[in-house]
Design a protein around this motif. Structure first.
Motif, short mmCIF file in Angstrom:
data_model
loop_
_atom_site.label_atom_id
_atom_site.label_comp_id
_atom_site.label_asym_id
_atom_site.label_seq_id
_atom_site.Cartn_x
_atom_site.Cartn_y
_atom_site.Cartn_z
N LEU A 1 0.83 -1.30 0.00
CA LEU A 1 -0.18 -0.04 -0.05
C LEU A 1 0.76 1.45 -0.02
O LEU A 1 0.51 2.32 -0.35
N ILE B 1 1.44 2.57 -3.44
CA ILE B 1 0.21 3.43 -3.92
C ILE B 1 0.35 4.99 -3.25
O ILE B 1 0.17 5.83 -4.04
N THR B 2 0.46 4.98 -2.02
CA THR B 2 0.38 6.20 -1.16
C THR B 2 1.39 7.02 -1.89
O THR B 2 1.13 8.37 -1.90
N SER C 1 -4.29 9.21 -3.04
CA SER C 1 -3.14 9.06 -1.96
C SER C 1 -4.03 9.16 -0.56
O SER C 1 -3.83 8.26 0.25
N VAL D 1 -6.27 6.11 0.05
CA VAL D 1 -5.48 4.94 0.25
C VAL D 1 -4.71 4.78 1.78
O VAL D 1 -4.43 3.69 2.30
N THR E 1 -3.14 2.29 4.34
CA THR E 1 -1.61 2.11 4.44
C THR E 1 -1.14 1.86 5.90
O THR E 1 -0.73 0.91 6.40
#
Lengths: 201, 181
Positions: free
Chosen positions: A28, A31-32, A79, A82, A86
Motif C-alpha cells: 500500500l 500506492i500512497t 493518496s 489509500v 496503509t
C-alpha cells in the motif's frame, strides 16, 4: 510485541511473524507514495505550464493546463484515501513485529525507537496527506476556482516539505525491513539458525 | 567483518579516466539503500491508478478522468525504464541463493515484458487520445485490466524477492558472505 502475547495467535503466524507470507503495508505504501508524489509533481507542471508549453509542442504532446491540475487533484485525493489503509495495515504489522534487540540501523537507532518513530510518523503523515488533500480541494473548488494557476505557491512548497518527511519516514520503514529483517521470512529463519535455501525451495 | 573490495577498479584506463565505484555496503550495494523498490512506486501506483481512472470514467462519464489516466500511464511508462535499470543493477548484485533464482528470473522476464506492454499501451492510448480524448474503446479497457493483473503478478514476484527471500537485506547478505547461505 511481547512474545507471550503473540502466543495467543499461536499457529496462525508463519515464520515471518504474520498470518500471511507477504506483508500488506509495503504494497500500500507504493500506492500512497506514488500517487502523492506524482500529484505534487503535476501541480508543479501546471504551475510552470507557460515554461513547458514549447517543450510539449516539440514532443507533439497535446496538453491543457487544467488537465495537469486535474492529475494533481485526483492523485492527491486518491493518496489520502489509500493512506488510511496503509496506516491501518502498518499498525497491524508493527504490532506483530519482534525484531532482534541489540542491532543498530545505519542511523544508529535500535529496532524499538525505529518502530515507534515509524508508527507515530505514519499517523502524522496520514494527517498531513489528508490536510494537503483538503487544502488542495479548497483551492480547486473555492479559492482559485477561476484562476489559471489553481495552486498556491505555499501549497507547492508545503508539498516539497512533505516529500522530505516522506523520505525520512520511508527510510525508517526500509530499515525495519532491510536491516532489522522485520517480517522477512529468510531473515527470521536465519535468526533461528535455519536454512532459507532448504526451507524456501 | 569481511571487507569487500571495490566493485570495479578499471586501472587499464588512462589515469584521467580511472575510477572506482564505492565499496559495497552491508546491503551489498554501492549506495545506501535499494533504489528499485522506490522507483517502482511510480510504475505500480501510476499504472493501477490509470486503469482505475479509466474504469471510473467509463461509469461516471467524467471524461476528465481519461486525461488523468493518460498522464498517469505516461508517467508509469517513463518510470518503468528507470525501474528496470536499477532493477538490473540490484539483481546483478543480489547474489541470489538457489531457492530465490527462479523467482528472480521470472521477475526479470516479466519486468522487461511489462516495459514493452506499457509502452505499447501508451502508444495506443496516444493515438486514441489524439483522435478523441473523450472516448475509449472496450478492447483498450480490457487491455487495461490485463495490464493491472500483470502489474499485480509482478509486484507479487518482487515482494517474494524482498519479503520471503530477503535479497539485499543485511541478515541475508551477511549469511551469504559468511558462506552460511
Amino acid at each position: 510485541m511481547n512474545p507471550e502475547l503473540l502466543e495467543q495467535l499461536g499457529p496462525q503466524l508463519g515464520p515471518n511473524g504474520l498470518p500471511y507470507s507477504i506483508p500488506i503495508h509495503p504494497n500500500l505504501v507504493h500506492i500512497t507514495l506514488g500517487l502523492f508524489i506524482i500529484g505534487i509533481a503535476f501541480d508543479f507542471a501546471g504551475a510552470f505550464f507557460p515554461l513547458e508549453k514549447s517543450i510539449l509542442k516539440m514532443l507533439s504532446l497535446t496538453a491543457v493546463r487544467s488537465n495537469f491540475f486535474d492529475v494533481g487533484w485526483y492523485n492527491v485525493l486518491a493518496s489520502a484515501i489509500v493512506t488510511f489503509f496503509t496506516v491501518a495495515a502498518g499498525f497491524y504489522e508493527i504490532m506483530l513485529a519482534t525484531p532482534e534487540p541489540g542491532v543498530k540501523s545505519a542511523w544508529g537507532l535500535e529496532a524499538m525507537p525505529t518502530m515507534l518513530l515509524h508508527g507515530v510518523g505514519g499517523v502524522f503523515l496520514l494527517a498531513i496527506i489528508v490536510g494537503m488533500a483538503v487544502w488542495r480541494g479548497f483551492q480547486r473548488f473555492a479559492w482559485r476556482k477561476d484562476m489559471g494557476r489553481q495552486v498556491q505557491w505555499s501549497y507547492l512548497l508545503a508539498g516539497v516539505a512533505v516529500l522530505g518527511i516522506m523520505f525520512v519516514h520511508g527510510t525508517l520503514g526500509a530499515q525495519l525491513a532491510a536491516e532489522f529483517g522485520v517480517h522477512i521470512t529468510a531473515d527470521e529463519l536465519l535468526r533461528t539458525g535455519q536454512d532459507p535455501n532448504l526451507l524456501l525451495k | 567483518m569481511l571487507k569487500i573490495p571495490p566493485l570495479l577498479t578499471l586501472t587499464w584506463f588512462p589515469p584521467v579516466m580511472q575510477f572506482s565505484l564505492p565499496p559495497l555496503n552491508d546491503h551489498n550495494l554501492p549506495y545506501p539503500d535499494t533504489m528499485h523498490p522506490i522507483v517502482v512506486h511510480f510504475v505500480i501506483a501510476m499504472a493501477l491508478f490509470a486503469v482505475l481512472c479509466d474504469a471510473i470514467a467509463l461509469f461516471t462519464k467524467n471524461t476528465r478522468l481519461y486525461e488523468v489516466s493518460w498522464w498517469n500511464l505516461f508517467f508509469a511508462t517513463l518510470s518503468i525504464f528507470i525501474a528496470i535499470i536499477f532493477g538490473q543493477i540490484e539483481a546483478g548484485l543480489a547474489e541470489p541463493y538457489d531457492a530465490a533464482v527462479p523467482v528472480l528470473n521470472a521477475h526479470t522476464v516479466l519486468g522487461w515484458s511489462l516495459s514493452a506492454i506499457l509502452a505499447g499501451m501508451t502508444a495506443w492510448r496516444f493515438i486514441l487520445r489524439s483522435r478523441d480524448p473523450g472516448k475509449l474503446p472496450i478492447p483498450y479497457l480490457g487491455a487495461g485490466l490485463v495490464l493491472a493483473a500483470l502489474v499485480c503478478v509482478q509486484v507479487y514476484l518482487g515482494d517474494k524477492l524482498v519479503w520471503v527471500y530477503g535479497l539485499h537485506t543485511v541478515p541475508v547478505v551477511e549469511a551469504i558472505r559468511k558462506g552460511v547461505l
